[in-house]
Design a protein around this motif. Structure first.
Motif, PDB file in Angstrom:
ATOM      1  N   ARG A 112     -58.469 127.601  36.515  1.00  0.00           N
ATOM      2  CA  ARG A 112     -57.200 127.856  37.173  1.00  0.00           C
ATOM      3  C   ARG A 112     -57.692 127.881  38.958  1.00  0.00           C
ATOM      4  O   ARG A 112     -56.108 126.807  39.345  1.00  0.00           O
ATOM      5  N   ALA A 113     -58.073 128.209  38.987  1.00  0.00           N
ATOM      6  CA  ALA A 113     -58.739 128.747  41.044  1.00  0.00           C
ATOM      7  C   ALA A 113     -59.080 127.266  40.997  1.00  0.00           C
ATOM      8  O   ALA A 113     -58.605 126.622  42.098  1.00  0.00           O
ATOM      9  N   ALA A 114     -60.569 126.368  39.992  1.00  0.00           N
ATOM     10  CA  ALA A 114     -60.315 125.447  41.009  1.00  0.00           C
ATOM     11  C   ALA A 114     -59.003 124.056  40.603  1.00  0.00           C
ATOM     12  O   ALA A 114     -58.782 123.348  41.611  1.00  0.00           O
ATOM     13  N   ASP A 115     -58.077 123.963  40.093  1.00  0.00           N
ATOM     14  CA  ASP A 115     -56.812 123.548  39.916  1.00  0.00           C
ATOM     15  C   ASP A 115     -56.383 123.828  41.069  1.00  0.00           C
ATOM     16  O   ASP A 115     -55.478 122.975  41.529  1.00  0.00           O
ATOM     17  N   VAL A 116     -55.917 124.720  41.679  1.00  0.00           N
ATOM     18  CA  VAL A 116     -55.241 125.114  42.318  1.00  0.00           C
ATOM     19  C   VAL A 116     -55.589 124.650  43.386  1.00  0.00           C
ATOM     20  O   VAL A 116     -55.589 124.453  44.784  1.00  0.00           O
ATOM     21  N   THR A 117     -57.108 124.850  44.001  1.00  0.00           N
ATOM     22  CA  THR A 117     -57.738 124.098  44.879  1.00  0.00           C
ATOM     23  C   THR A 117     -57.286 122.958  45.285  1.00  0.00           C
ATOM     24  O   THR A 117     -57.585 122.545  46.507  1.00  0.00           O
TER      25      THR A 117
END
Length: 195
Positions: A112-117
């Motif tokens: 999720r953090a990568a997707d948000v990035t």
């Protein structure tokens, strides 16, 4: 270390691919830089691999970060685009993680953090770790590399800087990856600058 209010936040993801020492080196190097606040998220597979590759308990690795997030905590601040960061580095990045990011499959905090990035247009650096690479791996990495702000930075050895130890090689690999986030590491030997 700077406070949250004035620090540049960097998210560090650690997956189960071989390369735990590179993750540790990255965290140590970021600690050396004033004004950077490190948010760490590690997969369960990262903990398993670390038991083979890292001297000491996994808590010694997590202690190198300012904030450590549980991979199952999808309500953590780094899961939201409103939580501003200077980008994210996934070191090492497994092919499973690369596939999850490439397909937008965010069933963990790391993904999720990568997707948000990606969705926020921030820098995402993937220290992709696998050999040999299959056609599926290459297709996923090609898809990711085509996205604005995403850099694929495999841990490829360089020799022009005349490394004298494994630590020299790790520092060079990590410094090159951090450079993609706009993070300059003191002593990084660029081509033409090495003696």
């Amino acid at each position: 270390m700077a406070s949250r209010a004035d620090a540049r936040r960097i998210v560090v993801g650690v997956t189960g691919a071989s390369g735990t020492p590179l993750a540790a080196r990255c965290l140590r190097m970021l600690r050396e830089i004033d004004g950077i606040e490190v948010h760490l998220v590690a997969s369960e597979a990262a903990r398993t691999t670390a038991a083979y590759e890292f001297d000491g308990p996994f808590e010694d690795l997590t202690a190198l970060a300012d904030v450590c997030h549980d991979d199952a905590a999808l309500d953590a601040p780094i899961a939201s685009g409103t939580f501003e960061t200077g980008g994210m580095i996934v070191v090492p990045c497994s092919m499973k993680t690369a596939a999850g990011i490439a397909s937008g499959y965010s069933d963990s905090l790391l993904l999720r953090a990568a997707d948000v990035t990606v969705k926020e247009g921030r820098r995402l650096v993937l220290v992709a770790r696998e050999a040999p690479l299959s056609v599926i791996h290459l297709q996923n990495l090609t898809r990711l590399a085509s996205l604005p702000g995403v850099s694929i930075c495999p841990p490829v050895l360089s020799y022009y800087h005349r490394p004298e130890s494994l630590e020299d090689m790790e520092r060079h690999i990590v410094a090159k990856a951090l450079q993609q986030l706009g993070v300059d590491v003191e002593g990084f030997a660029r081509w033409g600058e090495a003696s």
